[in-house]
Design an enzyme around this catalytic site. Structure first.
Site, mmCIF file in Angstrom:
data_model
loop_
_atom_site.group_PDB
_atom_site.id
_atom_site.type_symbol
_atom_site.label_atom_id
_atom_site.label_comp_id
_atom_site.label_asym_id
_atom_site.label_seq_id
_atom_site.Cartn_x
_atom_site.Cartn_y
_atom_site.Cartn_z
ATOM 1 N N PHE A 129 0.834 -1.211 0.000
ATOM 2 C CA PHE A 129 0.000 0.000 0.000
ATOM 3 C C PHE A 129 0.870 1.262 0.000
ATOM 4 C CE2 PHE A 129 -1.925 2.898 3.293
ATOM 5 C CZ PHE A 129 -2.672 3.633 2.384
ATOM 6 N N ASP A 142 9.152 -6.972 -4.204
ATOM 7 C CA ASP A 142 8.026 -7.412 -3.376
ATOM 8 C C ASP A 142 7.832 -8.913 -3.570
ATOM 9 O OD1 ASP A 142 5.497 -5.459 -2.146
ATOM 10 O OD2 ASP A 142 5.217 -7.635 -2.195
ATOM 11 N N LEU A 184 10.316 -0.723 3.153
ATOM 12 C CA LEU A 184 8.912 -0.756 3.583
ATOM 13 C C LEU A 184 8.391 -2.186 3.702
ATOM 14 C CD1 LEU A 184 7.521 2.055 1.212
ATOM 15 C CD2 LEU A 184 8.332 2.313 3.541
ATOM 16 N N TYR A 187 5.219 -7.988 17.061
ATOM 17 C CA TYR A 187 5.363 -6.990 15.980
ATOM 18 C C TYR A 187 6.123 -5.766 16.498
ATOM 19 C CZ TYR A 187 4.007 -3.674 12.325
ATOM 20 O OH TYR A 187 4.014 -2.733 11.318
#
Ligand code: UDP
Length: 333
Positions: A15, A35, A80, A153
Site C-alpha cells: 500500500f 516485493d 517498507l 510486531y
C-alpha cells in the site's frame, strides 16, 4: 531540491510502497521495486509496469544476494517490506519475527557497501501500552508479555530501530527511521484487518460494521500522501540522519465514532438510503483469547514539524471520502 534519482523500494507492491512509487515516477525518478506479494498486490503496480523508469522484481528481503544487486544501482533505499496487519501477526508470529528482523538486517547490510542512505519504516505500535500521551519519540516503551504474540510486531520493529541506529553509529550508514501512525488511503484493503478500508467495504456491501471491543479505543489516521511527503522531506534533510520521527495525524477518533462517520459518509457519497448496523465483537472472538488492544494512540509530531516544517494536510473526512471513491471504482472495474 531533491538529491536522489533512483529509489529502491522494498515492499514496492504494498500500500505505502505503491503510493511512493507513483509519487517518485511523477517526479521523474527511477524506481526499482521489490516485493514477494505476501501482502502486496499485483493490482497496486499495474499502472507502473510499462513505465520506462520502473523496474519490478518479485523476490524476498531474505535474499541477500538480490538485495545487494538491487542496492547497487540505487542512491536511496526505502525499506517498507514487513509483515503487517494485526491479524496476520497474531496468526503467524514466526513469519513476523523472521521477516522483520532478518529482512531488515539484510537491507542494512546490503546498503553498507556503498553507504546508500536507508529509510526504515517503523510503527507507532512500538509505544505499546504506554500511557504517556501524546507519544514522543524519547518516551519509554511499555510492551505486553512475550506469550501474547501481538507484541512480537512491536518488539521486532524496535529491534529494527536498534539495528538501524547501530549501523548508523558503527558503520556510518545514513539512516532515517519513522514511526507511522495508522496510515490510510486509496488502494488499502481491509483484507489484513485495517479498520478504515474494512469498515468502508462493509458499509458499501450493506453488511454490519464490526467494531471490536467496546469501540472506545481511539486512533489518529493519516493520509498516505501526507506520510509520503514527510518521508521525502526527512530523507532530503541530512540533520534527520540517525534519528527517529513520529509521522501521523493528531485528529483523534474512537472506533465507535469512526464507524458512525464511515456510515454517514458512505451514505452521502453513494446516495444510498439503507443504513447499515454496527455490531460489537469481543476481542477474544475477533483475534485470540487474551488479546490486548492499544487503548489510545496519539502522536506528538513536533519533531518532524520543527525539522522539516511538515504537518498533515488532509482531514479525516476527506481521506475517508478518497477511500470510498477508490473502493467504489475498484468494485466497478
Ligand atoms: N478494529 C475493529 N474492527 C475491525 C478491525 C479493527 O474494531 O474490523 C479495531 C481494532 O481492534 C483497533 C482499531 O480498530 O482497535 C485499529 O485497528 P487496525 O488493525 O486498523 O490498526 P492498529 O491500530 O490496531 O494497528
Amino acid at each position: 531540491m531533491e538529491k536522489f534519482n533512483t529509489y529502491f523500494i522494498t515492499g514496492g507492491a504494498g500500500f505505502i510502497g505503491s503510493h511512493l512509487t507513483a509519487r517518485a515516477l511523477s517526479e521523474g525518478k527511477r524506481v526499482i521495486a521489490l516485493d514477494n506479494f505476501s501482502t502486496g498486490s499485483i493490482d497496486n503496480i499495474d499502472s507502473f509496469k510499462s513505465h520506462p523508469y520502473y523496474e519490478f522484481h518479485e523476490g524476498s528481503i531474505h535474499d541477500l544476494r538480490l538485495l545487494k544487486e538491487l542496492s547497487q544501482s540505487a542512491d536511496i533505499i526505502f525499506h517498507l517490506a514487513a509483515a503487517v496487519g494485526v491479524e496476520l501477526i497474531v496468526n503467524d508470529p514466526l513469519n513476523t519475527i523472521e521477516t522483520n528482523i532478518r529482512g531488515t538486517e539484510n537491507v542494512l547490510h546490503a546498503a553498507t557497501k556503498n553507504k546508500t542512505p536507508v529509510f526504515i519504516a517503523s510503527t507507532s505500535e512500538v509505544y505499546g501500552k504506554s500511557e504517556q500521551f501524546p507519544f514522543k519519540e524519547e518516551n519509554d516503551i511499555v510492551l505486553g508479555p512475550s506469550y501474547l504474540s501481538r507484541w512480537s510486531y512491536a518488539a521486532t520493529k524496535l529491534v529494527d530501530e536498534f539495528l538501524a541506529l547501530a549501523y548508523s553509529a558503527q558503520r556510518e550508514l545514513p539512516v532515517v527511521i519513522a514511526r507511522f501512525f495508522n496510515t490510510i488511503g486509496p488502494g488499502q484493503t481491509g483484507q489484513y484487518g485495517m479498520v478504515v478500508p474494512r469498515f468502508i467495504q462493509q458499509a458499501l456491501a450493506g453488511e454490519s460494521i464490526t467494531v471490536y471491543g467496546d469501540g472506545e479505543q481511539s486512533r489518529c489516521f493519516c493520509h498516505v500522501s501526507d506520510v509520503i511527503e514527510a518521508v521525502l522531506r526527512l530523507i532530503n534533510e541530512p540533520k534527520a540522519y540517525g534519528q527517529v520521527f513520529n509521522i501521523g495525524s493528531q485528529e483523534e477518533i474512537s472506533i465507535n465514532q469512526l464507524a458512525e462517520r464511515i456510515i454517514s459518509l458512505t451514505q452521502q457519497e453513494t446516495q444510498r438510503q439503507q443504513r447499515v448496523k454496527i455490531t460489537h465483537t469481543p476481542y477474544e472472538q475477533a483475534y485470540r483469547p487474551g488479546f490486548e488492544d492499544t487503548v489510545r494512540r496519539v502522536p506528538d509530531t513536533s519533531k518532524v514539524e520543527q525539522l522539516v516544517g511538515w504537518q498533515p494536510q488532509y482531514k479525516l473526512d476527506r481521506t475517508i471520502k478518497d477511500i470510498i471513491h477508490s473502493l467504489v471504482s475498484a468494485v466497478a472495474a
